[in-house]
Write a protein that holds these residues in place. Structure first.
Motif, PDB file in Angstrom:
ATOM      1  N   HIS A  31      -1.336   7.961   7.614  1.00 43.72           N
ATOM      2  CA  HIS A  31      -2.503   7.382   8.279  1.00 43.72           C
ATOM      3  C   HIS A  31      -3.303   6.503   7.327  1.00 43.72           C
ATOM      4  CE1 HIS A  31      -4.301  10.944   6.351  1.00 43.72           C
ATOM      5  NE2 HIS A  31      -5.456  10.288   6.397  1.00 43.72           N
ATOM      6  N   TRP A  32      -3.309   6.863   6.019  1.00 44.37           N
ATOM      7  CA  TRP A  32      -4.007   6.009   5.052  1.00 44.37           C
ATOM      8  C   TRP A  32      -3.318   4.651   4.945  1.00 44.37           C
ATOM      9  CZ3 TRP A  32      -8.540   5.972   2.856  1.00 44.37           C
ATOM     10  CH2 TRP A  32      -9.262   7.165   2.708  1.00 44.37           C
ATOM     11  N   VAL A  33      -2.001   4.688   4.826  1.00 45.74           N
ATOM     12  CA  VAL A  33      -1.230   3.441   4.691  1.00 45.74           C
ATOM     13  C   VAL A  33      -1.425   2.561   5.917  1.00 45.74           C
ATOM     14  CG1 VAL A  33       1.083   2.465   4.427  1.00 45.74           C
ATOM     15  CG2 VAL A  33       0.475   4.564   3.212  1.00 45.74           C
ATOM     16  N   ASP A  34      -1.230   3.136   7.079  1.00 45.30           N
ATOM     17  CA  ASP A  34      -1.319   2.358   8.318  1.00 45.30           C
ATOM     18  C   ASP A  34      -2.730   1.801   8.527  1.00 45.30           C
ATOM     19  OD1 ASP A  34       1.313   3.022   8.676  1.00 45.30           O
ATOM     20  OD2 ASP A  34       0.895   4.681  10.062  1.00 45.30           O
ATOM     21  N   ILE A  43       0.867  -1.180   0.000  1.00 49.04           N
ATOM     22  CA  ILE A  43       0.000   0.000   0.000  1.00 49.04           C
ATOM     23  C   ILE A  43       0.902   1.227   0.000  1.00 49.04           C
ATOM     24  CG2 ILE A  43      -1.779   1.268   1.260  1.00 49.04           C
ATOM     25  CD1 ILE A  43      -2.665  -1.440   2.432  1.00 49.04           C
ATOM     26  N   VAL A  44       0.659   2.141  -0.950  1.00 52.45           N
ATOM     27  CA  VAL A  44       1.544   3.291  -1.165  1.00 52.45           C
ATOM     28  C   VAL A  44       0.749   4.587  -1.043  1.00 52.45           C
ATOM     29  CG1 VAL A  44       3.326   4.262  -2.675  1.00 52.45           C
ATOM     30  CG2 VAL A  44       2.678   1.837  -2.912  1.00 52.45           C
ATOM     31  N   ASP A  45       1.200   5.488  -0.150  1.00 54.34           N
ATOM     32  CA  ASP A  45       0.550   6.796  -0.001  1.00 54.34           C
ATOM     33  C   ASP A  45       1.472   7.673   0.829  1.00 54.34           C
ATOM     34  OD1 ASP A  45      -1.210   8.978   0.472  1.00 54.34           O
ATOM     35  OD2 ASP A  45      -2.928   7.629   0.271  1.00 54.34           O
ATOM     36  N   ARG A  82       4.212  -1.664   3.572  1.00 52.14           N
ATOM     37  CA  ARG A  82       3.802  -0.257   3.602  1.00 52.14           C
ATOM     38  C   ARG A  82       4.891   0.620   3.005  1.00 52.14           C
ATOM     39  NH1 ARG A  82       1.857   0.175   9.847  1.00 52.14           N
ATOM     40  NH2 ARG A  82       3.235  -1.606  10.107  1.00 52.14           N
ATOM     41  N   ALA A  83       4.485   1.571   2.153  1.00 53.05           N
ATOM     42  CA  ALA A  83       5.431   2.523   1.569  1.00 53.05           C
ATOM     43  C   ALA A  83       4.817   3.908   1.637  1.00 53.05           C
ATOM     44  CB  ALA A  83       5.757   2.138   0.127  1.00 53.05           C
TER      45      ALA A  83
END
Length: 537
Positions: free
Chosen positions: A11-14, A5-7, A32-33
């Motif tokens: 908070h969006w990624v987590d 998941i890339v953002d 996570r990136a």
């Protein structure tokens, strides 16, 4: 199956990585990136199947990220998240083969359905790659080699269950079964070398075809060239009631000689065996036929001889298990310690069966075992004595081979010490790699200390390095780097007057705003608040 998941919004990624039931879709690991560049480094390191990416990020957009991914791996599936319902963005995403384009915030149903669709596409593509039809086509292309290797395995005494033999014979399209068979060994004489110096394989193929034509009328024929240079033919006659298998075999062998001489201008020498049960006695009859060429035939040429005629003159008391594939040396090289132990036990069990006649066989087995152990030690840059300690003494004075029982005890004991020494050596090597990695990170925290860079530094594949580090320390490499960066930042904030952007640069964050965001996510306060004593942790 793995996804990322890339953002740039942490908070969006987590949230997406930890609160959604990805495991229900068969996703085992979620990476996570927080930037596209970080995502690319992860994709280079791990076998990523699915990417969920924001579309608007600093340095590189989600569309540009997909383009970079396509250059590396066309099979990775991508889902775009965006806070903008811009038609052009959606078009670009679809043009780059994104599975879906979802508006933020997507509902759980929308997100899981998009991921499910991507996974379904992946499975369909891989099922096509591994489909029965494609597998069968590949099998057909390699069938001659596979058939030849299977026959060689039988001649070398490979032990397979009756069901496994039946399965392999059927899958390779061989009309053979367990039952009465005969074996031919064919030697090509010297004049072939003079005439076919540039086409030996073509010559052998021609002889195999002639043999198939002559014997094929009466028997199923299975031929291969074995390692001593002979052509070996396994035959199973369909009906020999009128003549008898032995006489028919002799007659057809002489026809083979005649046709090869007539059309290929060279002579053959042929040894045939008595009938035997295939595959049980194949290795025994093969060795028997080899012995005839070695001991009885010698330099005689252009003959057909049945090995059974002089059976009493040729010893068949050779060890089967000792020399049957896979060899003990190969098992040691592959680190198959349990299989090596079973091999030793099977060798000793065969020696037990030979009883009072076993002394020379015990000596033969002992030398092969000791040689395999010594070769393994030397391949690893050590002496056998240094690995097995006091167990070298029975080997040096011959006591290890004095009886079957002593050979069994010595070989199993020495094997155990070899295994133990290897385990210790592996742990030592892991410790050396961990030390090199940690020292490199400490010196170069302000530079590229990604998993790829660390792997290049110690000449290991990133995935292997990641596993090795985790086994040795219980912590992932990226976790260690992140922890060291945060601890170093805390120390510098408390003990120096350096600016926040200077600290950010020195610990490897080129974007101070991103450093502040990461620091706050870790400690609950900004770096400045931490310096001012407002830390909550």
């Amino acid at each position: 199956m793995q996804m990322i998941i890339v953002d740039d919004e942490a908070h969006w990624v987590d949230n997406l990585s930890t609160t959604k039931p990805w495991h229900e879709l068969g996703i085992e690991q979620v990476h996570r990136a927080y930037s596209a560049q970080e995502a690319l480094r992860i994709i280079e390191t791990y076998p990523i199947d699915l990417v969920i990416s924001d579309i608007l990020m600093p340095e590189m957009t989600g569309i540009e990220l997909i383009e970079k991914i396509r250059e590396r791996d066309k099979r990775i599936k991508c889902i775009i998240l965006s806070g903008h319902s811009d038609f052009e963005y959606a078009q670009e995403a679809l043009r780059n083969q994104a599975v879906d384009y979802l508006l933020k915030p997507p509902t759980d149903a929308e997100l899981m359905e998009a991921a499910r669709s991507a996974i379904a596409q992946l499975k369909a593509e891989w099922e096509n790659v591994s489909s029965r039809e494609r597998t069968e086509n590949t099998l057909r292309e390699n069938l001659p080699l596979l058939r030849g290797q299977l026959l060689l395995n039988a001649l070398h005494g490979e032990r397979l269950s009756e069901e496994e033999w039946a399965r392999k014979l059927e899958s390779y399209g061989l009309p053979f079964r367990r039952g009465e068979s005969a074996l031919l060994l064919v030697r090509l004489e010297d004049e072939f070398g003079q005439r076919w110096s540039n086409g030996q394989q073509l010559l052998e193929y021609a002889i195999l075809n002639i043999a198939d034509e002559i014997f094929g009328e009466y028997a199923n024929v299975w031929g291969v060239k074995e390692e001593h240079g002979y052509l070996a033919f396994l035959l199973q006659f369909r009906d020999t009631a009128e003549v008898g298998a032995d006489l028919l075999l002799e007659k057809l062998s002489m026809q083979l000689q005649a046709k090869v001489k007539q059309f290929l201008k060279g002579s053959l020498s042929i040894v045939t065996t008595e009938t035997f049960v295939f595959p049980d006695k194949a290795a025994e009859r093969y060795r028997h036929a080899l012995a005839y060429f070695r001991q009885i035939v010698g330099d005689e040429r252009e003959f057909v001889m049945r090995a059974g005629d002089l059976e009493r003159s040729v010893s068949q008391e050779s060890l089967d298990v000792l020399h049957a594939p896979p060899g003990l040396g190969n098992l040691l090289e592959a680190g198959r310690w349990d299989a090596a132990e079973r091999k030793l036990l099977d060798i000793c069990a065969e020696l037990d069966e030979k009883g009072s006649e076993s002394w020379e066989h015990c000596l033969e087995a002992g030398y092969v075992v000791a040689s395999s152990f010594a070769h393994y030690a030397h391949r690893n840059g050590q002496s056998l004595a240094s690995l097995i300690g006091e167990d070298i003494e029975p080997l040096q004075n011959g006591e290890a081979f004095a009886s079957i029982g002593k050979l069994r005890n010595w070989s199993l004991g020495a094997l155990g010490k070899l295994k133990e020494s290897v385990s210790s050596e592996v742990k030592d090597i892991r410790s050396v790699y961990v030390k090199k990695i940690q020292e490199f990170v400490e010196r170069n925290l302000h530079l590229d200390v990604s998993l790829r860079a660390l792997a290049d530094h110690v000449n290991l594949h990133p995935t292997h390095l990641s596993k090795l580090y985790k086994i040795e320390t219980g912590e992932g490499v990226s976790d260690y780097v992140f922890r060291l960066r945060m601890e170093t930042a805390c120390h510098m904030l408390k003990t120096t007057e350096k600016k926040i952007y200077e600290i950010s640069s020195e610990i490897g964050y080129l974007d101070p705003a991103y450093f502040i965001k990461v620091f706050k996510r870790q400690y609950g306060v900004t770096p400045q608040d931490y310096r001012d004593g407002k830390a909550t942790t």
